[in-house]
Scaffold this motif. Structure first.
Motif, PDB file in Angstrom:
ATOM      1  N   THR A  88       0.067   5.791   3.435  1.00  0.00           N
ATOM      2  CA  THR A  88      -0.494   5.782   4.779  1.00  0.00           C
ATOM      3  C   THR A  88      -1.952   6.193   4.650  1.00  0.00           C
ATOM      4  O   THR A  88      -2.246   7.212   4.009  1.00  0.00           O
ATOM      5  N   LEU A  89      -2.853   5.382   5.219  1.00  0.00           N
ATOM      6  CA  LEU A  89      -4.273   5.661   5.043  1.00  0.00           C
ATOM      7  C   LEU A  89      -5.088   5.231   6.246  1.00  0.00           C
ATOM      8  O   LEU A  89      -4.672   4.374   7.017  1.00  0.00           O
ATOM      9  N   HIS A  90      -6.231   5.866   6.376  1.00  0.00           N
ATOM     10  CA  HIS A  90      -7.251   5.412   7.316  1.00  0.00           C
ATOM     11  C   HIS A  90      -8.276   4.650   6.506  1.00  0.00           C
ATOM     12  O   HIS A  90      -8.549   4.994   5.347  1.00  0.00           O
ATOM     13  N   TYR A  91      -8.852   3.616   7.110  1.00  0.00           N
ATOM     14  CA  TYR A  91      -9.865   2.842   6.413  1.00  0.00           C
ATOM     15  C   TYR A  91     -10.918   2.348   7.406  1.00  0.00           C
ATOM     16  O   TYR A  91     -10.672   2.242   8.594  1.00  0.00           O
ATOM     17  N   ARG A  92     -12.067   2.063   6.842  1.00  0.00           N
ATOM     18  CA  ARG A  92     -13.156   1.431   7.590  1.00  0.00           C
ATOM     19  C   ARG A  92     -13.780   0.416   6.650  1.00  0.00           C
ATOM     20  O   ARG A  92     -14.058   0.737   5.488  1.00  0.00           O
ATOM     21  N   VAL A  93     -13.967  -0.812   7.128  1.00  0.00           N
ATOM     22  CA  VAL A  93     -14.551  -1.874   6.312  1.00  0.00           C
ATOM     23  C   VAL A  93     -15.839  -2.337   6.979  1.00  0.00           C
ATOM     24  O   VAL A  93     -15.851  -2.654   8.168  1.00  0.00           O
ATOM     25  N   SER A 135      -2.768  12.375  -1.348  1.00  0.00           N
ATOM     26  CA  SER A 135      -2.985  12.738   0.056  1.00  0.00           C
ATOM     27  C   SER A 135      -4.221  13.608   0.193  1.00  0.00           C
ATOM     28  O   SER A 135      -4.440  14.506  -0.606  1.00  0.00           O
ATOM     29  N   GLY A 136      -5.037  13.308   1.214  1.00  0.00           N
ATOM     30  CA  GLY A 136      -6.232  14.085   1.487  1.00  0.00           C
ATOM     31  C   GLY A 136      -7.479  13.570   0.790  1.00  0.00           C
ATOM     32  O   GLY A 136      -8.590  13.930   1.169  1.00  0.00           O
ATOM     33  N   GLU A 137      -7.321  12.719  -0.223  1.00  0.00           N
ATOM     34  CA  GLU A 137      -8.485  12.205  -0.946  1.00  0.00           C
ATOM     35  C   GLU A 137      -9.216  11.148  -0.127  1.00  0.00           C
ATOM     36  O   GLU A 137      -8.600  10.354   0.573  1.00  0.00           O
ATOM     37  N   LYS A 138     -10.555  11.163  -0.267  1.00  0.00           N
ATOM     38  CA  LYS A 138     -11.409  10.152   0.359  1.00  0.00           C
ATOM     39  C   LYS A 138     -12.142   9.414  -0.752  1.00  0.00           C
ATOM     40  O   LYS A 138     -12.423   9.982  -1.800  1.00  0.00           O
TER      41      LYS A 138
END
Length: 163
Positions: free
Chosen positions: A24-29, A68-71
């Motif tokens: 599960t992740l957040h992303y921006r492209v 988890s928690g890594e960006k």
């Protein structure tokens, strides 16, 4: 028979992204111009089973090993996203062959059947009796700039691996 113990939440948080794990992740492209193309939004993270082709190859490849928690920020080249531009997908179409509901104007979408496959293109040039339509993916040939944050890594459940 071996006894199987459930993995605790603490154990789940130490898992690293790898094939067949649920991520599960957040992303921006963004595009090279800086224009945002897509993002998960604050309340709608993306959930995938890594290695199953549920998202572009370049994204899956670059999140491997994260926890988890890594960006992370990275660029996915066109070959690992929507492919390079293919000039053979630029088609000249007589205006008399356009569907009745498609007017020959720049930017209009036009369907095209090629070897039994329905494609959707965009009119990029208009002449007196023909139009040129581009059937490449709109992001073909473009590198994609990603910002991701891994929210959770967990073992996939059997139902997620069955399909």
């Amino acid at each position: 028979m071996a006894r199987i113990s459930p993995i605790s939440e603490a154990g789940q948080s130490r898992l690293k992204v790898r094939k067949n794990r649920r991520v599960t992740l957040h992303y921006r492209v963004t595009l090279s111009s800086g224009e945002e193309f897509d993002s998960s939004g604050p309340n709608s993270p993306l959930e995938i089973v890594c290695g199953r082709g549920e998202t572009i190859q370049g994204l899956e490849k670059r999140i491997l090993g994260m926890s988890s928690g890594e960006k992370k920020e990275f660029i996915v080249p066109p070959e690992e996203a929507f492919g390079p531009r293919d000039e053979t997908l630029m088609k000249k179409i007589p205006t008399t062959e356009l569907p009745m509901d498609v007017s020959p104007k720049l930017g209009n979408r036009v369907p095209f059947r090629d070897k039994g496959t329905q494609l959707m293109g965009r009119i990029v040039d208009v002449k007196t009796s023909t139009v040129v339509a581009d059937f490449n993916h709109p992001l073909a040939g473009m590198p994609l700039h990603y910002e991701v944050k891994i929210l959770q890594v967990a073992e996939a459940i059997p139902e997620q691996l069955a399909s």
